[in-house]
Design a protein around this motif. Structure first.
Motif, mmCIF file in Angstrom:
data_model
loop_
_atom_site.group_PDB
_atom_site.id
_atom_site.type_symbol
_atom_site.label_atom_id
_atom_site.label_comp_id
_atom_site.label_asym_id
_atom_site.label_seq_id
_atom_site.Cartn_x
_atom_site.Cartn_y
_atom_site.Cartn_z
ATOM 1 N N ALA A 36 -3.374 -8.170 1.496
ATOM 2 C CA ALA A 36 -3.518 -8.429 0.053
ATOM 3 C C ALA A 36 -3.307 -7.152 -0.745
ATOM 4 C CB ALA A 36 -4.896 -9.004 -0.237
ATOM 5 N N ILE A 37 -3.142 -6.038 -0.045
ATOM 6 C CA ILE A 37 -2.952 -4.761 -0.731
ATOM 7 C C ILE A 37 -1.462 -4.492 -0.871
ATOM 8 C CG2 ILE A 37 -3.315 -2.275 -0.563
ATOM 9 C CD1 ILE A 37 -5.844 -2.946 1.033
ATOM 10 N N LYS A 38 -1.074 -4.170 -2.089
ATOM 11 C CA LYS A 38 0.337 -3.823 -2.324
ATOM 12 C C LYS A 38 0.397 -2.338 -2.690
ATOM 13 C CE LYS A 38 1.803 -8.157 -2.148
ATOM 14 N NZ LYS A 38 0.696 -8.672 -1.332
ATOM 15 N N THR A 39 1.342 -1.639 -2.090
ATOM 16 C CA THR A 39 1.500 -0.240 -2.493
ATOM 17 C C THR A 39 2.976 0.046 -2.746
ATOM 18 O OG1 THR A 39 1.969 0.776 -0.362
ATOM 19 C CG2 THR A 39 -0.330 0.354 -0.852
ATOM 20 N N TRP A 40 3.217 0.940 -3.674
ATOM 21 C CA TRP A 40 4.579 1.404 -3.912
ATOM 22 C C TRP A 40 4.522 2.791 -4.543
ATOM 23 C CZ3 TRP A 40 2.095 -2.358 -6.697
ATOM 24 C CH2 TRP A 40 2.044 -2.251 -8.089
ATOM 25 N N THR A 41 5.636 3.480 -4.503
ATOM 26 C CA THR A 41 5.682 4.828 -5.048
ATOM 27 C C THR A 41 6.696 4.873 -6.185
ATOM 28 O OG1 THR A 41 5.086 5.720 -2.905
ATOM 29 C CG2 THR A 41 6.042 7.256 -4.479
ATOM 30 N N LEU A 42 6.292 5.432 -7.301
ATOM 31 C CA LEU A 42 7.189 5.531 -8.461
ATOM 32 C C LEU A 42 8.225 6.633 -8.225
ATOM 33 C CD1 LEU A 42 4.565 5.287 -11.367
ATOM 34 C CD2 LEU A 42 5.704 3.447 -10.117
ATOM 35 N N LYS A 43 9.268 6.602 -9.048
ATOM 36 C CA LYS A 43 10.327 7.611 -8.899
ATOM 37 C C LYS A 43 9.792 9.030 -9.048
ATOM 38 C CE LYS A 43 13.790 4.770 -10.965
ATOM 39 N NZ LYS A 43 14.069 4.572 -12.374
ATOM 40 N N ASN A 44 8.765 9.159 -9.872
ATOM 41 C CA ASN A 44 8.196 10.507 -10.075
ATOM 42 C C ASN A 44 7.197 10.895 -8.987
ATOM 43 O OD1 ASN A 44 5.948 8.984 -10.679
ATOM 44 N ND2 ASN A 44 6.116 9.277 -12.895
ATOM 45 N N GLY A 45 7.039 10.045 -8.004
ATOM 46 C CA GLY A 45 6.200 10.415 -6.866
ATOM 47 C C GLY A 45 4.772 9.889 -6.912
ATOM 48 N N MET A 46 4.371 9.267 -8.027
ATOM 49 C CA MET A 46 2.995 8.751 -8.078
ATOM 50 C C MET A 46 2.876 7.519 -7.199
ATOM 51 S SD MET A 46 0.707 7.338 -11.283
ATOM 52 C CE MET A 46 0.244 8.837 -12.093
ATOM 53 N N LYS A 47 1.823 7.476 -6.391
ATOM 54 C CA LYS A 47 1.614 6.329 -5.506
ATOM 55 C C LYS A 47 0.675 5.320 -6.166
ATOM 56 C CE LYS A 47 0.430 4.970 -0.829
ATOM 57 N NZ LYS A 47 0.155 5.374 0.533
ATOM 58 N N ILE A 48 1.007 4.050 -6.049
ATOM 59 C CA ILE A 48 0.178 2.984 -6.621
ATOM 60 C C ILE A 48 -0.386 2.132 -5.479
ATOM 61 C CG2 ILE A 48 0.109 1.035 -8.234
ATOM 62 C CD1 ILE A 48 1.115 3.585 -9.606
ATOM 63 N N ILE A 49 -1.678 1.827 -5.561
ATOM 64 C CA ILE A 49 -2.315 0.917 -4.594
ATOM 65 C C ILE A 49 -2.973 -0.200 -5.403
ATOM 66 C CG2 ILE A 49 -4.101 0.679 -2.809
ATOM 67 C CD1 ILE A 49 -3.745 3.668 -2.211
ATOM 68 N N LEU A 50 -2.577 -1.432 -5.124
ATOM 69 C CA LEU A 50 -3.114 -2.564 -5.892
ATOM 70 C C LEU A 50 -3.789 -3.559 -4.951
ATOM 71 C CD1 LEU A 50 -3.245 -4.508 -8.438
ATOM 72 C CD2 LEU A 50 -0.998 -5.340 -7.710
ATOM 73 N N LEU A 51 -5.020 -3.921 -5.295
ATOM 74 C CA LEU A 51 -5.717 -4.987 -4.563
ATOM 75 C C LEU A 51 -6.100 -6.075 -5.566
ATOM 76 C CD1 LEU A 51 -7.251 -6.277 -2.134
ATOM 77 C CD2 LEU A 51 -9.215 -4.859 -2.779
ATOM 78 N N GLU A 52 -5.516 -7.248 -5.373
ATOM 79 C CA GLU A 52 -5.890 -8.368 -6.253
ATOM 80 C C GLU A 52 -7.236 -8.907 -5.808
ATOM 81 O OE1 GLU A 52 -3.057 -11.459 -6.937
ATOM 82 O OE2 GLU A 52 -1.344 -10.092 -6.747
ATOM 83 N N ASP A 53 -8.123 -9.092 -6.781
ATOM 84 C CA ASP A 53 -9.457 -9.615 -6.474
ATOM 85 C C ASP A 53 -9.910 -10.380 -7.715
ATOM 86 O OD1 ASP A 53 -12.308 -9.849 -6.530
ATOM 87 O OD2 ASP A 53 -12.454 -8.310 -4.974
ATOM 88 N N HIS A 54 -9.976 -11.685 -7.578
ATOM 89 C CA HIS A 54 -10.227 -12.504 -8.765
ATOM 90 C C HIS A 54 -11.687 -12.954 -8.870
ATOM 91 C CE1 HIS A 54 -5.916 -12.404 -9.371
ATOM 92 N NE2 HIS A 54 -5.784 -12.689 -8.083
ATOM 93 N N SER A 55 -12.586 -12.211 -8.255
ATOM 94 C CA SER A 55 -13.990 -12.641 -8.260
ATOM 95 C C SER A 55 -14.621 -12.572 -9.657
ATOM 96 C CB SER A 55 -14.806 -11.807 -7.263
ATOM 97 O OG SER A 55 -14.620 -10.431 -7.507
#
Lengths: 442, 465
Positions: free
Chosen positions: A25-44
């Motif tokens: 459920a965790i999505k990660t990606w890296t932007l062109k400028n090198g910043m890393k993003i970690i996303l966890l969807e949680d609808h509680s």
């Protein structure tokens, strides 16, 4: 009722991942400028958070600018191109959001909490200060007052603060862990706008950051928003590494702090230990529970309950990027000699080294850690904190899913080895705070 | 190093539960058993944990005169031994399972909390029953507990921010039991005997005075059976719920309680008066209004004392509610040399708030803020368990959580300004200062009649209104 018998490590440890955070459920990606993003969807709950970890802290400072990382953290709230001083908090709060931030020796973390419907506003605020932070001289001066007040209120109200600062300044002779995160008073009063600008250009490079988002969000909505607001923020250069390595300690160090109004002595015993990525981290973390986690722990039982020398005992062992300290602290009962407490504590450590750890002590510590992890997973903030911490300190957020196995894999023999390797006289620093120094010598 | 004290963000105390357009308290059951025990069950299965909160009427307000801290000390003493097990066995059993047990004496009731892995309920709920129903209070262990507690309380004197609310209550409530330190003082705890503990236990630990709230990963019928087996046989007693009298209000001149801490480097202060009891019908609107004055980062007080002038790391205000009354206080701290500047600015800001009231856009912002920050306050099992206990303890309506959002929405600017006049103390503001009295004394005379005491004496002093 049977106590402590027949309790294996329980089914909880059997599951390879946590039901509360599914790895896929965790999505990660890296932007062109090198910043890393970690996303966890949680609808509680209809809320979300955004924790931005910048890999800069007091370990990146040098004498003369001690405390600048923390001061910089304050300045991140004091005006950017499209949100002049004062408006960051006003806009965020009007959108139902709130924030805080903290700085340690290793990192600076900015935390936003908001109803998920305000995501665009929060991202806009965050992106504007990352891209276009402004430094106004009058703001720098008034914020200096705020930080001086923060420093003095810590020293005024927290009985451990002065001893802690002093002990670290002695335990580290070369490495920047030697100075307090908040900085020395003279540096707080002296740093300049140029220092801040240089810091921003050097360390607030998006490639030096990880952004964790957890909550009622979807990848579909988050990805394009982040791309639009953050992807184009560029910065030149690379972040310079911390060069200094603390040389091995060659003998016990001692430090004394006199505080006439102290009602009872306070003792701190610190040992150099490796950084969080080191294989011994999990054994040391379990050892902290075995020594001082709860009333059934070794040191509590001995020093507080049986010998009645101490009112409390605790271990401080956190996460770090460079080798840091494993600290045991204990407050003497009023009227009891803190030096006697020191001898008793050191005797206990020797005893544990010689006798080893009992299997049920190890299992207990493993259980405490597991239940503790679940407590953190009750909230979206706990989840964001765990993901960010594992990403920054343990080599990747996915290491979180191996944590229970790693705690479980620690054996009594590992604990014995760790005790013998690090808990030796030559590697320790002893700090005492008391009303007056010993009268034995002039 | 934190940017702000986290308490500032969640400054508005005890309100209640979740939202989701609007937030509603999750489904739960409430029962009262024949022995008088109130039982609340709320299944929540996100994490394999369980939280049990027990409330007992009375709390610190039942501490006898000269024995402040008796409820707190009795709570701590529960774990010293039971008919079946010694202290070390109890501690080992809890620690081994990663469970956490704690007690907390509040002004009107005593809280007992146990957090555990859900799978351990069949072992630990009966153990909790044993701790609650069959404590033995062994003399030797009581003496050791006293030694530690007294030593801790003396150490607390080195932290003015831990004492300020306690001293402020003393100033506001005079000789009423709400003026007493809920954790006691070094002197009052020293006086407590085993007999006092047993007497408190016998008076307060009766099922008709108690409620138990269980939230977490369980199946309701099985949990009921387990609770019934554990607490069903608890014999009903004869003690009635004795509410404390409503405290008198200071009708005389404003007072300045100047607590001398000779090595202070900063002055810690509170400004205010009596507030409101927890079950005040206007509780929710008052939280919105206080958010504007001192309940968030951009509040009027923090804006003036921190953001604009850099006099302090933080300034806030809050209503602290009890069952029969409450306090309202502005709080902050500042370096010794800035004391009068900060005090004057806090007073000036507060008077301007009283006089000018609040404008529509600030009200809109505060409403969005409290609504946006509401749901995360009820994510944890212990916060949900506490909400159910608070409803019982303060006799709050069942829908107190569910109507939060609609009550916030309904607050108009006119109504808000009426409430400011009705509830925020205006005429005589009592002030507590902990700091270097020698340099403060002459300058604070203008605020009211000075009562000066050394910090150690202040703890046990009575300050009649």
């Amino acid at each position: 009722m049977q106590f402590l018998r027949g309790l294996a490590l329980c089914s909880l440890f059997a599951s390879p991942s946590f039901a509360q955070i599914k790895q896929d459920a965790i999505k990660t990606w890296t932007l062109k400028n090198g910043m890393k993003i970690i996303l966890l969807e949680d609808h509680s709950i209809p809320n979300a958070n955004m924790y931005t970890y910048w890999k800069v802290g007091s370990r990146n400072e040098v004498p003369g600018i001690t405390g600048l990382s923390h001061f910089f953290e304050h300045m991140m709230f004091n005006g950017s191109k499209n949100y002049p001083a004062g408006s960051f908090d006003k806009v965020m709060e009007a959108a139902g959001g709130s924030n805080n931030a903290f700085t340690t020796e290793n990192e600076t973390v900015y935390t936003n909490w908001f109803p998920s419907s305000s995501l665009a506003t929060i991202l806009d605020l965050e992106a504007d200060r990352i891209g276009t932070l402004q430094f106004d001289q009058a703001k720098i001066d008034s914020e200096r007052g705020v930080v001086l007040s923060e420093r003095s209120t810590g020293l005024e109200n927290e009985p451990w603060e002065l001893l802690y600062q002093t002990l670290r300044s002695v335990a580290f002779t070369a490495h920047p862990y030697s100075w307090p995160v908040i900085g020395w008073e003279s540096d707080i009063k002296a740093w300049t706008k140029d220092d801040l600008q240089r810091y921003f250009a050097t360390y607030y490079n998006p490639s030096n950051a990880v952004m964790v988002l957890v909550g009622d969000l979807s990848e579909q909505e988050v990805r394009p928003l982040i791309a639009a607001k953050l992807e184009n923020i560029g910065r030149q250069g690379t972040v310079p590494p911390v060069r200094t390595i603390e040389p091995p300690q060659q003998g016990e160090r001692r430090v004394f702090v006199v505080k006439p109004s102290s009602s009872s002595g306070q003792l701190m015993v610190a040992y150099h230990v490796p950084e969080s990525k080191h294989a011994d981290y999990y054994a040391l973390d379990l050892l902290s529970e075995i020594l001082a986690g709860g009333a059934s722990s070794r040191l509590y039982k001995s020093l507080v309950d049986e010998k009645r020398l101490a009112a409390d005992v605790a271990v401080s062992f956190g996460t770090s990027l460079d080798p840091d300290l494993f600290m045991i602290q204990s407050t003497a009962i009023e009227g009891k000699d803190v030096r006697r407490l020191e001898r008793a504590l050191l005797d206990d450590i020797e005893k544990i080294k010689n006798q080893g750890i009992k299997p049920e002590e190890l299992t207990k510590a493993q259980n405490i850690k597991l239940v503790g992890l679940y407590r953190q997973m009750e909230t979206i903030n706990g989840k964001a904190g765990l993901l960010g911490t594992y990403e920054v300190f343990f080599g990747g957020y996915d290491q979180l899913f191996k944590a229970t196995e790693r705690y479980k894999a620690v054996t009594a023999a590992d604990l014995s080895r760790v005790l013998k390797a690090y808990f030796v006289k030559q590697n320790r620093t002893v700090g005492i705070l008391d009303k007056r120094e010993s009268s034995e010598t002039p | 190093m934190l940017r702000i004290f986290s308490t500032l963000l969640f400054a508005f105390g005890l309100t209640s539960l979740i939202e989701a357009s609007p937030f509603k308290l999750p489904p739960h059951q409430k029962e009262q058993w024949p022995n008088g025990l109130s039982v609340f069950l709320m299944p929540q299965s996100e994490v394999p944990l369980l939280h049990v909160s027990i409330g007992l009427q009375g709390g610190a307000s039942w501490d006898e005169n000269q024995l402040s801290g008796l409820a707190s000390y009795t709570g701590e003493a529960l774990l010293l031994g039971t008919r079946l097990h010694k202290k070390a066995d109890l501690e080992a059993s809890l620690d081994f399972r990663g469970a956490s047990f704690g007690t907390n004496a509040r002004p009107d009731f005593l809280n007992i909390d146990l957090s555990m892995a859900a799978k351990d309920a069949p072992t630990l709920i009966p153990l909790l029953g044993e701790i609650l129903l069959t404590p033995t209070f062994p003399e030797g262990e009581l003496i050791k507990l006293k030694e530690r507690t007294v030593s801790d309380l003396k150490k607390k004197r080195e932290s003015p921010n831990l004492l300020a609310d306690q001293f402020f209550n003393k100033l506001i409530f005079g000789t009423h039991s709400y003026a007493q330190a809920t954790d006691g003082t070094a002197i009052s705890i020293s006086r407590i005997t085993r007999q006092n503990v047993v007497a408190y236990y016998q008076k307060a630990f009766q099922p008709q005075l108690a409620a138990i709230s269980v939230v977490g990963d369980f199946e309701p019928e099985a949990m009921k059976k387990l609770l019934q087996a554990t607490f069903g046989g608890w014999q009903k007693g004869s003690q009635a719920v004795e509410s404390v009298p409503t405290p008198a209000v200071n009708a005389g001149a404003a007072r300045v309680f100047l607590v001398d801490k000779r090595d202070a480097t900063e002055t810690t202060f509170r400004i205010g008066g009596q507030g409101v009891p927890r079950n005040t019908a206007d509780w929710i609107p008052l939280q919105v209004i206080n958010t504007i004055l001192g309940g968030r980062f951009t509040s009027l007080l923090n804006e003036e004392l921190r953001v604009k002038t850099g006099l302090t790391y933080g300034a806030k205000s809050r209503f602290d509610p009890f069952k029969m009354s409450g306090t309202f206080a502005i709080s902050s701290f500042t370096a010794n040399d800035n004391s009068f500047k900060a005090l004057d600015l806090a007073l000036e800001t507060y008077r301007r708030f009283l006089k000018q009231g609040i404008d529509q856009s600030t009200l809109d912002s505060a409403k969005a803020y409290v609504k946006g920050q509401y749901p995360p306050r009820f994510e944890t099992l212990d916060s949900l368990a506490q909400v159910l206990l608070d409803q019982w303890a303060y006799q709050l309506p069942d829908d107190v959580i569910d109507r939060f959002e609609s009550e916030v929405d309904a607050l108009t600017q006119t109504r808000a300004n009426d409430l400011i006049r009705q509830y925020f103390p205006a005429d005589r503001l009592d002030i507590l200062l902990i700091g270097k009295a020698a340099s403060l004394r002459s300058g604070v005379q203008k605020y009211g009649r000075i009562i000066q005491l050394d910090l150690e004496k202040a703890e046990d002093a009575k300050l009649p209104l």
